[in-house]
Design a protein around this motif. Structure first.
Motif, PDB file in Angstrom:
ATOM      1  N   ASP A   3       1.254   3.121   2.352  1.00 55.13           N
ATOM      2  CA  ASP A   3       1.893   3.189   3.675  1.00 55.13           C
ATOM      3  C   ASP A   3       3.223   2.440   3.740  1.00 55.13           C
ATOM      4  OD1 ASP A   3      -0.263   4.647   4.590  1.00 55.13           O
ATOM      5  OD2 ASP A   3      -1.354   2.873   5.275  1.00 55.13           O
TER       6      ASP A   3
ATOM      7  N   GLY B 262      -6.253  -1.149  -2.454  1.00 54.64           N
ATOM      8  CA  GLY B 262      -5.900  -0.045  -1.566  1.00 54.64           C
ATOM      9  C   GLY B 262      -5.358   1.186  -2.285  1.00 54.64           C
ATOM     10  N   MET B 263      -5.146   1.051  -3.567  1.00 49.97           N
ATOM     11  CA  MET B 263      -4.519   2.124  -4.350  1.00 49.97           C
ATOM     12  C   MET B 263      -5.418   3.359  -4.470  1.00 49.97           C
ATOM     13  SD  MET B 263      -1.927   2.635  -6.678  1.00 49.97           S
ATOM     14  CE  MET B 263      -1.818   4.351  -7.069  1.00 49.97           C
TER      15      MET B 263
ATOM     16  N   SER C  20       0.850  -1.197   0.000  1.00 50.04           N
ATOM     17  CA  SER C  20       0.000   0.000   0.000  1.00 50.04           C
ATOM     18  C   SER C  20       0.882   1.243   0.000  1.00 50.04           C
ATOM     19  CB  SER C  20      -0.880   0.012   1.249  1.00 50.04           C
ATOM     20  OG  SER C  20      -0.048   0.171   2.394  1.00 50.04           O
TER      21      SER C  20
ATOM     22  N   LEU D 249       0.072  -2.853  -6.745  1.00 50.20           N
ATOM     23  CA  LEU D 249      -0.904  -2.403  -5.741  1.00 50.20           C
ATOM     24  C   LEU D 249      -2.322  -2.634  -6.228  1.00 50.20           C
ATOM     25  CD1 LEU D 249       1.663  -0.201  -5.656  1.00 50.20           C
ATOM     26  CD2 LEU D 249       0.332   0.601  -3.733  1.00 50.20           C
TER      27      LEU D 249
END
Length: 206
Positions: free
Chosen positions: A161, A179-180, A159, A176
């Motif tokens: 993060d 969550g992208m 992600s 990704l």
């Protein structure tokens, strides 16, 4: 396509409609060298959508197929115009030979040093470490200490993060998924907000 042309980041489109996928590719204007995009074959109408998206965007964006599990999948994805094949597990020798012959990038998945080594020996262009979050970013650095520098892609639990952490630990590529983007932006086909998500990830990893 050549490995040198393959972008560092891949957007995984799983379960998106054609219109949602098209909105993502429209948002990629200006980011064509930063992102590739793959549609997973377990998405409804995946092959048809890959074909249509390739006709519309294929001259600018690298569009491939994901969740490629068999030689039949590989052939169908190639026929639809996919430029690369991503899998959730190791590829057979036949699948790798087919991809090499057709000049499409083969990106099988692996989770152990032995599998990684075997895939490269059999002709993989990139090996996807999946699920990457389970083995942690450090795995990428640790595995390359004995095996040498390798084109490895982290997918699964990656992600905004933790993306920088993977790159800092010598991952060459990342994929990704859901969550992208903001879910609402996908639903409403908000191209400008989708583009902002693409931009913000680049700022994090650069």
């Amino acid at each position: 396509m050549r490995l040198e042309e393959y972008p560092k980041l891949t957007i995984i489109m799983r379960g998106y409609s054609f219109n949602q996928s098209e909105a993502i590719l429209k948002a990629m204007e200006g980011f064509e060298k930063d992102y590739a995009v793959e549609m997973t074959l377990n998405t409804e109408n995946a092959l048809e959508n890959i074909k249509k998206l390739t006709e519309e965007f294929g001259d600018k964006i690298n569009i491939g197929a994901g969740t490629v599990r068999t030689l039949t999948d590989a052939k169908a994805a190639y026929e639809a115009g996919a430029k690369f094949l991503l899998g959730p597990h190791v590829f057979t020798k036949e699948m790798l030979a087919f991809a090499n012959e057709k000049n499409i990038l083969a990106i099988p998945a692996a989770m152990t040093p032995s599998e990684v080594d075997q895939m490269f020996k059999n002709g993989a262009d990139i090996v996807k470490i999946f699920p990457a979050a389970v083995v942690s970013p450090r795995f990428f650095k640790d595995i390359q200490a004995p095996l040498g520098k390798l084109p490895l892609m982290g997918v699964g639990g990656v992600s905004a993060d933790n993306a920088k952490d993977f790159f800092d630990n010598q991952a060459t590529y990342l994929g990704l998924g859901s969550g992208m983007f903001n879910e609402e932006d996908i639903k409403t086909l908000n191209v400008s907000n989708l583009a902002k998500s693409l931009q913000s990830l680049l700022e994090i990893v650069k």
